[in-house]
Design a protein around this motif. Structure first.
Motif, PDB file in Angstrom:
ATOM      1  N   THR A 124       0.841  -1.195   0.000  1.00 47.99           N
ATOM      2  CA  THR A 124       0.000   0.000   0.000  1.00 47.99           C
ATOM      3  C   THR A 124       0.879   1.248   0.000  1.00 47.99           C
ATOM      4  OG1 THR A 124      -0.101   0.087   2.424  1.00 47.99           O
ATOM      5  CG2 THR A 124      -1.839  -1.161   1.277  1.00 47.99           C
ATOM      6  N   PHE A 125       0.255   2.346  -0.322  1.00 50.76           N
ATOM      7  CA  PHE A 125       0.949   3.637  -0.272  1.00 50.76           C
ATOM      8  C   PHE A 125      -0.031   4.684   0.230  1.00 50.76           C
ATOM      9  CE2 PHE A 125      -1.134   3.489  -4.352  1.00 50.76           C
ATOM     10  CZ  PHE A 125      -1.567   4.776  -4.595  1.00 50.76           C
ATOM     11  N   ALA A 135      -5.495   7.567   4.111  1.00 49.37           N
ATOM     12  CA  ALA A 135      -5.467   6.188   4.591  1.00 49.37           C
ATOM     13  C   ALA A 135      -4.685   5.360   3.564  1.00 49.37           C
ATOM     14  CB  ALA A 135      -6.881   5.665   4.739  1.00 49.37           C
ATOM     15  N   PRO A 136      -4.175   4.184   3.950  1.00 52.22           N
ATOM     16  CA  PRO A 136      -3.421   3.356   2.995  1.00 52.22           C
ATOM     17  C   PRO A 136      -4.231   3.050   1.732  1.00 52.22           C
ATOM     18  CG  PRO A 136      -3.125   2.538   5.220  1.00 52.22           C
ATOM     19  CD  PRO A 136      -4.190   3.591   5.302  1.00 52.22           C
ATOM     20  N   ILE A 137      -3.582   3.156   0.594  1.00 50.79           N
ATOM     21  CA  ILE A 137      -4.192   2.889  -0.704  1.00 50.79           C
ATOM     22  C   ILE A 137      -3.524   1.658  -1.307  1.00 50.79           C
ATOM     23  CG2 ILE A 137      -4.669   3.824  -2.995  1.00 50.79           C
ATOM     24  CD1 ILE A 137      -4.290   6.640  -1.792  1.00 50.79           C
ATOM     25  N   ALA A 138      -4.301   0.690  -1.732  1.00 50.46           N
ATOM     26  CA  ALA A 138      -3.745  -0.545  -2.284  1.00 50.46           C
ATOM     27  C   ALA A 138      -2.951  -0.270  -3.556  1.00 50.46           C
ATOM     28  CB  ALA A 138      -4.868  -1.544  -2.568  1.00 50.46           C
ATOM     29  N   PHE A 139      -1.924  -1.096  -3.782  1.00 51.95           N
ATOM     30  CA  PHE A 139      -1.062  -0.921  -4.949  1.00 51.95           C
ATOM     31  C   PHE A 139      -1.844  -1.013  -6.261  1.00 51.95           C
ATOM     32  CE2 PHE A 139      -1.365  -5.486  -4.890  1.00 51.95           C
ATOM     33  CZ  PHE A 139      -1.156  -5.905  -6.199  1.00 51.95           C
ATOM     34  N   ASP A 140      -2.922  -1.773  -6.250  1.00 52.04           N
ATOM     35  CA  ASP A 140      -3.721  -1.949  -7.469  1.00 52.04           C
ATOM     36  C   ASP A 140      -5.053  -1.193  -7.396  1.00 52.04           C
ATOM     37  OD1 ASP A 140      -4.843  -3.480  -5.484  1.00 52.04           O
ATOM     38  OD2 ASP A 140      -5.102  -5.287  -6.719  1.00 52.04           O
ATOM     39  N   ALA A 141      -5.055  -0.081  -6.645  1.00 46.58           N
ATOM     40  CA  ALA A 141      -6.275   0.698  -6.468  1.00 46.58           C
ATOM     41  C   ALA A 141      -6.748   1.293  -7.792  1.00 46.58           C
ATOM     42  CB  ALA A 141      -6.034   1.818  -5.458  1.00 46.58           C
ATOM     43  N   SER A 142      -8.048   1.517  -7.860  1.00 44.82           N
ATOM     44  CA  SER A 142      -8.630   2.162  -9.028  1.00 44.82           C
ATOM     45  C   SER A 142      -8.604   3.678  -8.845  1.00 44.82           C
ATOM     46  CB  SER A 142     -10.078   1.708  -9.217  1.00 44.82           C
ATOM     47  OG  SER A 142     -10.883   2.171  -8.134  1.00 44.82           O
ATOM     48  N   ALA A 143      -8.941   4.389  -9.902  1.00 44.51           N
ATOM     49  CA  ALA A 143      -9.012   5.843  -9.808  1.00 44.51           C
ATOM     50  C   ALA A 143     -10.050   6.257  -8.771  1.00 44.51           C
ATOM     51  CB  ALA A 143      -9.350   6.440 -11.176  1.00 44.51           C
ATOM     52  N   ALA A 144     -11.156   5.533  -8.702  1.00 39.01           N
ATOM     53  CA  ALA A 144     -12.196   5.842  -7.724  1.00 39.01           C
ATOM     54  C   ALA A 144     -11.677   5.663  -6.303  1.00 39.01           C
ATOM     55  CB  ALA A 144     -13.423   4.958  -7.956  1.00 39.01           C
TER      56      ALA A 144
END
Length: 225
Positions: A124-125, A135-144
């Motif tokens: 996460t980043f 908050a932590p964002i997953a490496f494969d997060a979507s634009a939304a």
């Protein structure tokens, strides 16, 4: 200076001469155009006539003696190239400024746009704006997902950011048309990298910081008085 709006051949035709000294004419035309660009930029279509008139005066008056009536007063000049009040007004009207304008270089409102590029395989980043982290964002997060994380920041808020692609971050509404600090990234929990770059700087449009049209100037409420 922008591309020349008039050439020596135009000056010769304007003055009714078979020919003009090309070097001198080129210099005077450049000086005249420079004075016009000090008044309005970009130059309107009417600028060519003003440039030619100013250059023609200088070309036909090597002694540099000039005079202009301004209302009840007479003004004498020693400069070879100058613009009359009427010519300045012509440029302003041509640029849509009216008689009271002075310079037509006005800021064009623009939203701040930044790019966030994630190259990762796990983890996460977080994105950080002015010291406040998402908050932590997953490496494969979507634009939304990224938009939701940024919108949750107290210094952003819902509806003030739009994220598209992978990822283009545009600050809008309350954060629109204004400069926004560059996002930074915390990739300590990420297997990969996050790169943030400026796409365009936010710019406030003319009059953006003026009080509302119905502001009561008779009160001192909210002022620095």
């Amino acid at each position: 200076m922008s591309d020349p709006v008039a050439a020596p051949a135009d000056l010769a035709l304007f003055m009714g001469l078979p020919a003009v000294d090309e070097g001198r004419a080129t210099l005077l035309l450049a000086l005249a155009q420079g004075f016009c660009e000090d008044v309005v930029l970009p130059l309107p279509a009417s600028a060519k006539g003003v440039v030619l008139a100013a250059a023609a005066r200088a070309y036909s008056n090597p002694q540099q003696n000039t005079a202009e009536n301004t209302g009840p007063y007479g003004v004498s000049r020693t400069a070879s190239v100058y613009l009359t009040r009427m010519e300045r007004a012509t440029l302003r009207r041509g640029a849509g400024l009216g008689g009271a304008g002075s310079v037509s270089v006005l800021a064009v409102a623009a939203n701040a746009v930044q790019s966030v590029t994630v190259a990762a395989t796990a983890g996460t980043f977080a994105l950080i704006l002015d010291g406040v982290a998402t908050a932590p964002i997953a490496f494969d997060a979507s634009a939304a997902d990224v938009q939701a994380a940024l919108s949750a920041l107290p210094n952003v808020g819902p509806g003030n950011v739009v994220v598209t692609g992978a990822f283009v971050v545009t600050f809008v509404n309350a954060l629109g048309n204004t400069e926004v600090s560059l996002l930074t990234a915390d990739a300590s929990a990420l297997t990969g990298t996050v790169t943030v770059a400026v796409v365009s700087v936010g710019v406030a449009g003319p009059g953006a910081n003026l009080p509302p049209w119905d502001y009561d100037y008779s009160t001192r409420e909210g002022s620095a008085w």
